[in-house]
Design a protein around this motif. Sequence first.
Motif, PDB file in Angstrom:
ATOM      1  N   LYS A 256       0.848  -1.191   0.000  1.00 26.79           N
ATOM      2  CA  LYS A 256       0.000   0.000   0.000  1.00 26.79           C
ATOM      3  C   LYS A 256       0.880   1.236   0.000  1.00 26.79           C
ATOM      4  O   LYS A 256       2.021   1.195   0.386  1.00 26.79           O
ATOM      5  CB  LYS A 256      -0.915   0.019   1.206  1.00 26.79           C
ATOM      6  CG  LYS A 256      -0.392  -0.473   2.553  1.00 26.79           C
ATOM      7  CD  LYS A 256       0.827   0.174   3.089  1.00 26.79           C
ATOM      8  CE  LYS A 256       0.662   1.621   3.431  1.00 26.79           C
ATOM      9  NZ  LYS A 256       1.908   2.263   3.917  1.00 26.79           N
TER      10      LYS A 256
ATOM     11  N   MET B  23      -2.294  -5.471   4.818  1.00 21.52           N
ATOM     12  CA  MET B  23      -2.091  -6.719   5.544  1.00 21.52           C
ATOM     13  C   MET B  23      -2.926  -6.818   6.814  1.00 21.52           C
ATOM     14  O   MET B  23      -3.110  -7.932   7.315  1.00 21.52           O
ATOM     15  CB  MET B  23      -0.602  -6.889   5.893  1.00 21.52           C
ATOM     16  CG  MET B  23      -0.069  -6.229   7.143  1.00 21.52           C
ATOM     17  SD  MET B  23      -0.383  -4.437   7.219  1.00 21.52           S
ATOM     18  CE  MET B  23       0.291  -4.003   8.761  1.00 21.52           C
TER      19      MET B  23
ATOM     20  N   PRO C 110       7.478   7.784   9.617  1.00 15.00           N
ATOM     21  CA  PRO C 110       8.188   6.893   8.697  1.00 15.00           C
ATOM     22  C   PRO C 110       8.582   7.641   7.431  1.00 15.00           C
ATOM     23  O   PRO C 110       7.813   8.465   6.925  1.00 15.00           O
ATOM     24  CB  PRO C 110       7.143   5.810   8.388  1.00 15.00           C
ATOM     25  CG  PRO C 110       6.114   5.933   9.472  1.00 15.00           C
ATOM     26  CD  PRO C 110       6.111   7.352   9.894  1.00 15.00           C
ATOM     27  N   TYR C 111       9.773   7.384   6.951  1.00 12.78           N
ATOM     28  CA  TYR C 111      10.272   7.976   5.706  1.00 12.78           C
ATOM     29  C   TYR C 111      10.150   9.510   5.722  1.00 12.78           C
ATOM     30  O   TYR C 111       9.973  10.129   4.696  1.00 12.78           O
ATOM     31  CB  TYR C 111       9.529   7.437   4.463  1.00 12.78           C
ATOM     32  CG  TYR C 111       8.822   6.124   4.626  1.00 12.78           C
ATOM     33  CD1 TYR C 111       7.425   6.062   4.717  1.00 12.78           C
ATOM     34  CD2 TYR C 111       9.530   4.928   4.747  1.00 12.78           C
ATOM     35  CE1 TYR C 111       6.769   4.862   4.897  1.00 12.78           C
ATOM     36  CE2 TYR C 111       8.867   3.715   4.924  1.00 12.78           C
ATOM     37  CZ  TYR C 111       7.481   3.686   5.014  1.00 12.78           C
ATOM     38  OH  TYR C 111       6.811   2.493   5.203  1.00 12.78           O
TER      39      TYR C 111
ATOM     40  N   LEU D  29       7.622  11.333   6.631  1.00  9.07           N
ATOM     41  CA  LEU D  29       6.302  11.739   6.118  1.00  9.07           C
ATOM     42  C   LEU D  29       5.909  13.119   6.628  1.00  9.07           C
ATOM     43  O   LEU D  29       6.115  13.440   7.797  1.00  9.07           O
ATOM     44  CB  LEU D  29       5.226  10.739   6.577  1.00  9.07           C
ATOM     45  CG  LEU D  29       5.203   9.348   5.948  1.00  9.07           C
ATOM     46  CD1 LEU D  29       4.122   8.509   6.617  1.00  9.07           C
ATOM     47  CD2 LEU D  29       4.977   9.436   4.442  1.00  9.07           C
TER      48      LEU D  29
ATOM     49  N   ASN E 174      -0.185   7.540   3.250  1.00  4.43           N
ATOM     50  CA  ASN E 174       0.701   6.382   3.458  1.00  4.43           C
ATOM     51  C   ASN E 174       0.393   5.628   4.741  1.00  4.43           C
ATOM     52  O   ASN E 174       0.471   4.406   4.787  1.00  4.43           O
ATOM     53  CB  ASN E 174       2.159   6.854   3.503  1.00  4.43           C
ATOM     54  CG  ASN E 174       3.092   5.751   3.979  1.00  4.43           C
ATOM     55  OD1 ASN E 174       3.166   5.493   5.189  1.00  4.43           O
ATOM     56  ND2 ASN E 174       3.753   5.065   3.073  1.00  4.43           N
ATOM     57  N   SER E 175       0.080   6.386   5.809  1.00  5.21           N
ATOM     58  CA  SER E 175      -0.046   5.761   7.126  1.00  5.21           C
ATOM     59  C   SER E 175      -1.502   5.508   7.497  1.00  5.21           C
ATOM     60  O   SER E 175      -1.927   4.360   7.617  1.00  5.21           O
ATOM     61  CB  SER E 175       0.635   6.675   8.161  1.00  5.21           C
ATOM     62  OG  SER E 175       0.558   6.118   9.427  1.00  5.21           O
TER      63      SER E 175
ATOM     64  N   TYR F 141       5.160   2.520  18.950  1.00  9.93           N
ATOM     65  CA  TYR F 141       4.244   2.238  17.844  1.00  9.93           C
ATOM     66  C   TYR F 141       3.010   1.564  18.415  1.00  9.93           C
ATOM     67  O   TYR F 141       3.101   0.593  19.169  1.00  9.93           O
ATOM     68  CB  TYR F 141       4.913   1.307  16.838  1.00  9.93           C
ATOM     69  CG  TYR F 141       4.008   0.937  15.686  1.00  9.93           C
ATOM     70  CD1 TYR F 141       3.268  -0.248  15.693  1.00  9.93           C
ATOM     71  CD2 TYR F 141       3.864   1.779  14.599  1.00  9.93           C
ATOM     72  CE1 TYR F 141       2.433  -0.574  14.642  1.00  9.93           C
ATOM     73  CE2 TYR F 141       3.025   1.465  13.540  1.00  9.93           C
ATOM     74  CZ  TYR F 141       2.311   0.291  13.565  1.00  9.93           C
ATOM     75  OH  TYR F 141       1.467  -0.026  12.525  1.00  9.93           O
TER      76      TYR F 141
END
Length: 341
Positions: free
Chosen positions: A100, A129, A164-165, A167, A175-176, A238
């Motif tokens: 995704k 997932m 992440p990355y 963002l 993305n998230s 997380y």
Amino acid sequence: MTAQPAELRVGIIGTGNIGTAHALSLTREVSGARVTCVFDADQARATAVADQVGACVCSSVTALIECPDVDAVLIASPDDLHAEQALACLAAGRPTLLEKPLAPVLSDAEAVMAAEVALGRRLITLGFMRRFDPAYQQMKAQLDAGAVGEALIVRNLHRNTAAPYGLRSVGTLTNSAIHEMDINRWLLGQDYASVQVILPKPGPQTPPGEFDPLLVFFTTTSGAVVEIEAFANAWFGYEVACQVVGSRGQLDLGDGSLLIRTEERRRGVDLPELWLGRFGDAYRRELQAWVDCVRGLDDGQGAATVWDGLAATTAAQAAARALQSGSPEAIHMPKRPALYQ
Ligand code: ISE
């Protein structure tokens, strides 16, 4: 005894965190498949993974997709490359597991769906997932059985330790939080009708001009409200949680073991730093289901399709508009092609 189909030879595009995790899982945990080729723009990173799993390193995405030693492709590249690589896999007739999102930009997502509809067969599976996470599957089974009546409110919490990355705010949506945009459609069996974004006080790690955490409120076509707290720089671990308030009861999914979550004081077990800690089993189950489906051993029911990817990107883009406008935004889904009925 019927002969087992040949082992699936998988080529992996992208050997970052998740691409590497998939390569190792396909090699060590999933049956019926092996990794034969990998590609990454960082050749050294690709070579390190190839050496770990006994695969070759391809010199380009095209070389990997066309490699005679590849039956199916797993795309784990940066989000903005997903659409073009998915189109190339469709053109080559390669069954594909696409991490995704389908695409951060709606027009790119629509182009992939148009190409797959024109092809007339579903070759692409989206890597949402959480649909394979046992806890979410139990939650869906309870909802489908009417255990808590009709869903009225769904509260989602999605925190990353650090963005992440790198963002930024819109990326947190495309993305998230796009995981929540997919999983809540799947849990409730409904599409979205509108979205509004509320901006809480920024956290201490929020870059200037950005908004983190975000509070996103969707209404569904049945009138239920889906709330998402998306906190990219939570720094205290997380965590993903989901609470469904039904007309006759409540369902709670989450780690649930921590009562105090600040960095100074913790009770319960430590939270994972990354999603691989919380969803490792879901990723493995997703890979096994995809391999079994491509090998003709499973019907692939339940996995996310390009239509699901388009619906998630539609929701994310509407949320991005709402973030910019500060007003509620209507969401209109296109007609669902017969290929995805
Ligand atoms: C990342 O790409 C994932 O897919 C993780 O599951 C999610 O929790 C994280 O926020 C995303 O950036």
